[in-house]
Design an enzyme around this catalytic site. Structure first.
Site, short mmCIF file in Angstrom:
data_model
loop_
_atom_site.label_atom_id
_atom_site.label_comp_id
_atom_site.label_asym_id
_atom_site.label_seq_id
_atom_site.Cartn_x
_atom_site.Cartn_y
_atom_site.Cartn_z
N ASP A 11 37.54 29.40 56.26
CA ASP A 11 37.81 28.13 56.95
C ASP A 11 38.25 28.48 58.37
O ASP A 11 38.16 29.63 58.81
CB ASP A 11 38.80 27.26 56.17
CG ASP A 11 40.22 27.80 56.17
OD1 ASP A 11 40.45 28.89 56.76
OD2 ASP A 11 41.10 27.14 55.58
N CYS A 68 40.77 32.29 53.70
CA CYS A 68 41.37 31.13 54.37
C CYS A 68 42.72 31.58 54.90
O CYS A 68 42.93 32.77 55.11
CB CYS A 68 41.44 29.92 53.43
SG CYS A 68 42.38 30.17 51.91
N THR A 70 45.73 31.49 53.43
CA THR A 70 46.46 32.23 52.40
C THR A 70 45.57 32.94 51.39
O THR A 70 46.05 33.79 50.64
CB THR A 70 47.33 31.25 51.59
OG1 THR A 70 46.46 30.28 51.00
CG2 THR A 70 48.37 30.56 52.46
N HIS A 101 38.84 45.61 35.49
CA HIS A 101 39.28 44.98 34.24
C HIS A 101 38.79 43.55 34.06
O HIS A 101 38.55 43.13 32.93
CB HIS A 101 40.82 44.97 34.17
CG HIS A 101 41.41 46.32 33.98
ND1 HIS A 101 42.70 46.52 33.52
CD2 HIS A 101 40.91 47.57 34.19
CE1 HIS A 101 42.96 47.81 33.44
NE2 HIS A 101 41.89 48.48 33.86
N HIS A 136 37.48 45.71 27.92
CA HIS A 136 37.75 44.53 28.75
C HIS A 136 36.76 43.39 28.48
O HIS A 136 37.03 42.25 28.84
CB HIS A 136 37.70 44.90 30.23
CG HIS A 136 38.64 45.99 30.59
ND1 HIS A 136 40.01 45.86 30.50
CD2 HIS A 136 38.41 47.26 31.00
CE1 HIS A 136 40.58 46.99 30.85
NE2 HIS A 136 39.64 47.87 31.15
C1 RB5 Z 1 44.55 25.69 56.56
O1 RB5 Z 1 45.59 25.27 57.38
C2 RB5 Z 1 45.10 26.24 55.27
O2 RB5 Z 1 45.64 25.22 54.49
C3 RB5 Z 1 44.02 26.99 54.50
O3 RB5 Z 1 43.48 27.96 55.33
C4 RB5 Z 1 44.43 27.72 53.25
O4 RB5 Z 1 45.53 28.53 53.48
C5 RB5 Z 1 44.57 26.92 52.03
O5 RB5 Z 1 44.81 27.45 50.94
#
Ligand code: RB5
Length: 153
Positions: A11, A68, A70, A101, A136
């Protein structure tokens, strides 16, 4: 094994890092498919996770890398797809172990969590490790059985 095709998605939070990962993979000899996003305009990670997972589902890619902010949203979205086993990782032990695994076919990480150096190590650990099978397999089969049961609900 550099004859794999890797699909990538990100993203707006991870565009620069995704471009660097693509360059890294292509330098190693992997084919890549980039399903976007291609700009830093704010966008919705599920859309790009889904586009990438469909490439794996239809056989156009072997493995996926979704980035993204996180890695969590991408991982959540990816794991809604039949046949997709996505692992959200920020350490190389997990990135390798989830191939060994879990037969994970998608790696997710966060551009706001890991730096470029760790990101490349995660990619190398994931892409460079093969599923062990053996003991596994019955557990991976149970993941598929859960997926099929939930699809019938
Ligand atoms: C974008 O601001 C953020 O929400 C997205 O990149 C991600 O971290 C969502 O899980």
């Amino acid at each position: 094994m550099a004859n794999k095709t890797i699909v990538l998605a990100c993203d707006h939070a991870a565009l620069d890092l995704k471009k660097k990962v693509i360059t890294h993979l292509e330098d190693l000899g992997y084919a890549t498919v980039d399903v976007g996003t291609h700009t830093t305009d704010s966008c919705a990670y599920p859309e790009y996770a889904s586009a990438a997972c469909q490439k794996i589902q239809n056989g156009e890619a072997d493995l996926g890398i979704l980035i993204c902010g996180t890695g969590i949203g991408m991982g959540m979205a990816a794991n809604k797809h039949r046949g997709i086993r996505a692992a959200i990782c920020s350490d190389t032990f997990s990135a390798s172990a989830t191939r060994l695994h879990n037969d994970a076919n998608v790696l997710c990480f966060g551009a706001r969590v890991v730096g470029e150096g760790v990101a490349m190590q995660l990619v190398d650990a994931f892409i460079g490790t093969e599923y062990e099978g053996g003991r596994h397999q019955s557990r991976v089969d149970m993941l598929t059985a859960i997926e099929e049961r939930e699809a019938r609900r």
